[in-house]
Design a protein around this motif. Structure first.
Motif, PDB file in Angstrom:
ATOM      1  N   THR A 108       0.843  -1.193   0.000  1.00 51.69           N
ATOM      2  CA  THR A 108       0.000   0.000   0.000  1.00 51.69           C
ATOM      3  C   THR A 108       0.876   1.240   0.000  1.00 51.69           C
ATOM      4  N   ALA A 109       0.557   2.178  -0.904  1.00 50.78           N
ATOM      5  CA  ALA A 109       1.305   3.431  -1.003  1.00 50.78           C
ATOM      6  C   ALA A 109       0.598   4.519  -0.211  1.00 50.78           C
ATOM      7  N   ALA A 110       1.363   5.312   0.542  1.00 54.84           N
ATOM      8  CA  ALA A 110       0.783   6.408   1.310  1.00 54.84           C
ATOM      9  C   ALA A 110       0.128   7.422   0.379  1.00 54.84           C
ATOM     10  N   THR A 111       0.811   7.776  -0.705  1.00 58.43           N
ATOM     11  CA  THR A 111       0.266   8.713  -1.684  1.00 58.43           C
ATOM     12  C   THR A 111       0.634   8.263  -3.095  1.00 58.43           C
ATOM     13  N   ALA A 112      -0.128   8.736  -4.053  1.00 60.67           N
ATOM     14  CA  ALA A 112       0.157   8.417  -5.458  1.00 60.67           C
ATOM     15  C   ALA A 112      -0.301   9.576  -6.333  1.00 60.67           C
ATOM     16  N   SER A 113       0.455   9.835  -7.379  1.00 56.05           N
ATOM     17  CA  SER A 113       0.074  10.836  -8.374  1.00 56.05           C
ATOM     18  C   SER A 113       0.538  10.337  -9.726  1.00 56.05           C
ATOM     19  N   GLY A 114      -0.156  10.759 -10.773  1.00 53.80           N
ATOM     20  CA  GLY A 114       0.233  10.258 -12.090  1.00 53.80           C
ATOM     21  C   GLY A 114      -0.488  10.939 -13.227  1.00 53.80           C
ATOM     22  N   THR A 115      -0.218  10.439 -14.424  1.00 56.13           N
ATOM     23  CA  THR A 115      -0.802  11.003 -15.639  1.00 56.13           C
ATOM     24  C   THR A 115      -1.268   9.878 -16.563  1.00 56.13           C
ATOM     25  N   ALA A 116      -2.142  10.220 -17.482  1.00 59.15           N
ATOM     26  CA  ALA A 116      -2.623   9.264 -18.483  1.00 59.15           C
ATOM     27  C   ALA A 116      -3.295  10.051 -19.598  1.00 59.15           C
ATOM     28  N   ALA A 227      -7.319  19.228 -22.584  1.00 55.68           N
ATOM     29  CA  ALA A 227      -7.223  18.762 -23.959  1.00 55.68           C
ATOM     30  C   ALA A 227      -5.775  18.836 -24.425  1.00 55.68           C
ATOM     31  N   GLY A 228      -5.300  17.771 -25.061  1.00 58.93           N
ATOM     32  CA  GLY A 228      -3.941  17.725 -25.572  1.00 58.93           C
ATOM     33  C   GLY A 228      -3.909  17.405 -27.046  1.00 58.93           C
ATOM     34  N   LYS A 229      -2.741  17.140 -27.574  1.00 58.38           N
ATOM     35  CA  LYS A 229      -2.577  16.884 -29.001  1.00 58.38           C
ATOM     36  C   LYS A 229      -3.316  15.630 -29.461  1.00 58.38           C
ATOM     37  N   SER A 230      -3.175  14.541 -28.702  1.00 58.78           N
ATOM     38  CA  SER A 230      -3.743  13.265 -29.154  1.00 58.78           C
ATOM     39  C   SER A 230      -4.949  12.809 -28.348  1.00 58.78           C
ATOM     40  N   GLY A 231      -5.281  13.562 -27.306  1.00 54.55           N
ATOM     41  CA  GLY A 231      -6.427  13.174 -26.499  1.00 54.55           C
ATOM     42  C   GLY A 231      -6.522  14.022 -25.248  1.00 54.55           C
ATOM     43  N   VAL A 232      -7.436  13.643 -24.390  1.00 55.66           N
ATOM     44  CA  VAL A 232      -7.607  14.355 -23.135  1.00 55.66           C
ATOM     45  C   VAL A 232      -6.549  13.860 -22.145  1.00 55.66           C
ATOM     46  N   GLU A 233      -5.718  14.762 -21.680  1.00 55.02           N
ATOM     47  CA  GLU A 233      -4.665  14.419 -20.738  1.00 55.02           C
ATOM     48  C   GLU A 233      -5.221  14.546 -19.325  1.00 55.02           C
ATOM     49  N   ILE A 234      -5.087  13.494 -18.548  1.00 57.04           N
ATOM     50  CA  ILE A 234      -5.635  13.506 -17.200  1.00 57.04           C
ATOM     51  C   ILE A 234      -4.520  13.326 -16.176  1.00 57.04           C
ATOM     52  N   THR A 235      -4.721  13.906 -15.012  1.00 60.65           N
ATOM     53  CA  THR A 235      -3.838  13.643 -13.883  1.00 60.65           C
ATOM     54  C   THR A 235      -4.660  12.937 -12.816  1.00 60.65           C
ATOM     55  N   VAL A 236      -4.024  12.038 -12.106  1.00 60.44           N
ATOM     56  CA  VAL A 236      -4.714  11.262 -11.083  1.00 60.44           C
ATOM     57  C   VAL A 236      -3.958  11.384  -9.763  1.00 60.44           C
ATOM     58  N   LYS A 237      -4.645  11.114  -8.679  1.00 62.62           N
ATOM     59  CA  LYS A 237      -3.991  11.125  -7.374  1.00 62.62           C
ATOM     60  C   LYS A 237      -4.772  10.221  -6.426  1.00 62.62           C
ATOM     61  N   GLY A 238      -4.135   9.900  -5.324  1.00 62.31           N
ATOM     62  CA  GLY A 238      -4.810   9.068  -4.347  1.00 62.31           C
ATOM     63  C   GLY A 238      -3.970   8.914  -3.098  1.00 62.31           C
ATOM     64  N   SER A 239      -4.566   8.372  -2.054  1.00 56.94           N
ATOM     65  CA  SER A 239      -3.863   8.078  -0.813  1.00 56.94           C
ATOM     66  C   SER A 239      -4.265   6.688  -0.359  1.00 56.94           C
ATOM     67  N   ASN A 240      -3.376   6.043   0.388  1.00 58.32           N
ATOM     68  CA  ASN A 240      -3.587   4.646   0.805  1.00 58.32           C
ATOM     69  C   ASN A 240      -3.954   3.779  -0.397  1.00 58.32           C
ATOM     70  N   VAL A 241      -3.143   3.893  -1.442  1.00 54.77           N
ATOM     71  CA  VAL A 241      -3.384   3.200  -2.705  1.00 54.77           C
ATOM     72  C   VAL A 241      -2.842   1.760  -2.617  1.00 54.77           C
ATOM     73  N   ARG A 242      -3.709   0.796  -2.857  1.00 51.49           N
ATOM     74  CA  ARG A 242      -3.314  -0.598  -2.772  1.00 51.49           C
ATOM     75  C   ARG A 242      -2.732  -1.077  -4.109  1.00 51.49           C
ATOM     76  N   LEU A 243      -1.484  -1.504  -4.067  1.00 47.46           N
ATOM     77  CA  LEU A 243      -0.835  -2.017  -5.281  1.00 47.46           C
ATOM     78  C   LEU A 243      -1.092  -3.504  -5.458  1.00 47.46           C
ATOM     79  N   ALA A 244      -1.293  -4.182  -4.353  1.00 49.43           N
ATOM     80  CA  ALA A 244      -1.548  -5.621  -4.403  1.00 49.43           C
ATOM     81  C   ALA A 244      -2.153  -6.049  -3.080  1.00 49.43           C
ATOM     82  N   GLY A 245      -2.863  -7.201  -3.128  1.00 49.75           N
ATOM     83  CA  GLY A 245      -3.426  -7.727  -1.905  1.00 49.75           C
ATOM     84  C   GLY A 245      -4.757  -7.118  -1.548  1.00 49.75           C
TER      85      GLY A 245
END
Length: 245
Positions: A108-116, A227-245
């Motif tokens: 489990t991650a305390a915090t997470a941020s990212g793009t897609a 809005a971006g060149k090839s699509g909608v660019e999104i940013t994501v975030k979260g806390s107590n993010v479960r990677l497995a289990g």
């Protein structure tokens, strides 16, 4: 001097062996984490997992990883509509403070941020792409989404007036926003159907639309969209993010 030389050589050799062992353990852990993430999220392909920080083994002893980067090339997110999914491209998340169990079965991650990115052709599936009556003698449908520049989406609409299709599609620039787990596309102005008038709410039933995006990995959520060149660019975030289990 000879004893000192031998001592230095021994330290260098042991240091090299430690680094080798550390890198081998790191490589094994990244592979295990990627496999568990693929299984827990039901992914079609194995994601990329990169564990940052050196040395790795001291982090393992402490039971916490400082920084873990995860990359998923294609992710099928839930839309909340009859089991339909939406493809998200190049989802990348940076996980901080990852705590894991002794047998590595859960993490489990305390915090997470990212793009897609949600490609325009994928988002187009949400728009009204079937011919719909907007006003007496006027029907229309969305036939394309593209980059409109300055963070706007260009929505291209094909219209038919009194049974005759307009020679050229009309387009409007639209603003994309996010509210909770829903991405909304809203036209900044109404398209000109070559002088044919229609009620605003009827026109917006064509130009404006929204897409819910649920079930992102580990419970991360939408944060911002643009809005971006090839699509909608999104940013994501979260806390107590479960990677497995």
């Amino acid at each position: 001097m000879r004893a000192l030389r031998i001592l230095l050589i021994t330290v260098v050799v042991l240091g090299g062996l430690f680094v080798l062992a550390d890198r081998l353990a790191l490589h094994f852990a990244e592979g295990e984490a990627a496999d568990k993430l693929r299984t827990s999220e039901g992914l079609a392909t194995t994601p990329d997992v990169s564990i940052k920080g050196f040395p790795f083994l001291t982090q393992v002893v402490g039971g916490s990883l400082e920084d873990v980067e995860v990359g998923i090339k294609d992710y099928e997110a839930d839309t909340g509509v009859n089991g339909q999914s939406l493809r998200i491209d190049d989802l990348k998340a940076d996980m901080k403070g990852v705590e894991f169990s002794g047998d590595y079965s859960s993490a489990t991650a305390a915090t997470a941020s990212g793009t897609a990115t949600v490609a325009y052709d994928e988002l187009l599936k949400t728009a009204k792409s079937e011919e719909t009556q907007v006003a007496p003698g006027l029907t229309a449908k969305v036939v394309g989404l593209s980059d409109g520049g300055n963070g706007k989406i260009k929505v291209t609409v094909e219209a038919t007036v009194l049974g005759v299709k307009l020679a050229e599609p009309v387009s409007v620039l639209s603003t994309v926003t996010v509210e909770g787990d829903t991405v909304r596309v809203h036209a900044d102005s109404l398209p000109d159907f070559r002088g044919v008038t229609a009620a605003e709410n009827e026109v917006r039933s064509i130009t404006d639309f929204e897409q819910k995006i649920e079930g992102l990995p580990g419970g991360i959520r939408l944060d911002k969209v643009q809005a971006g060149k090839s699509g909608v660019e999104i940013t994501v975030k979260g806390s107590n993010v479960r990677l497995a289990g």
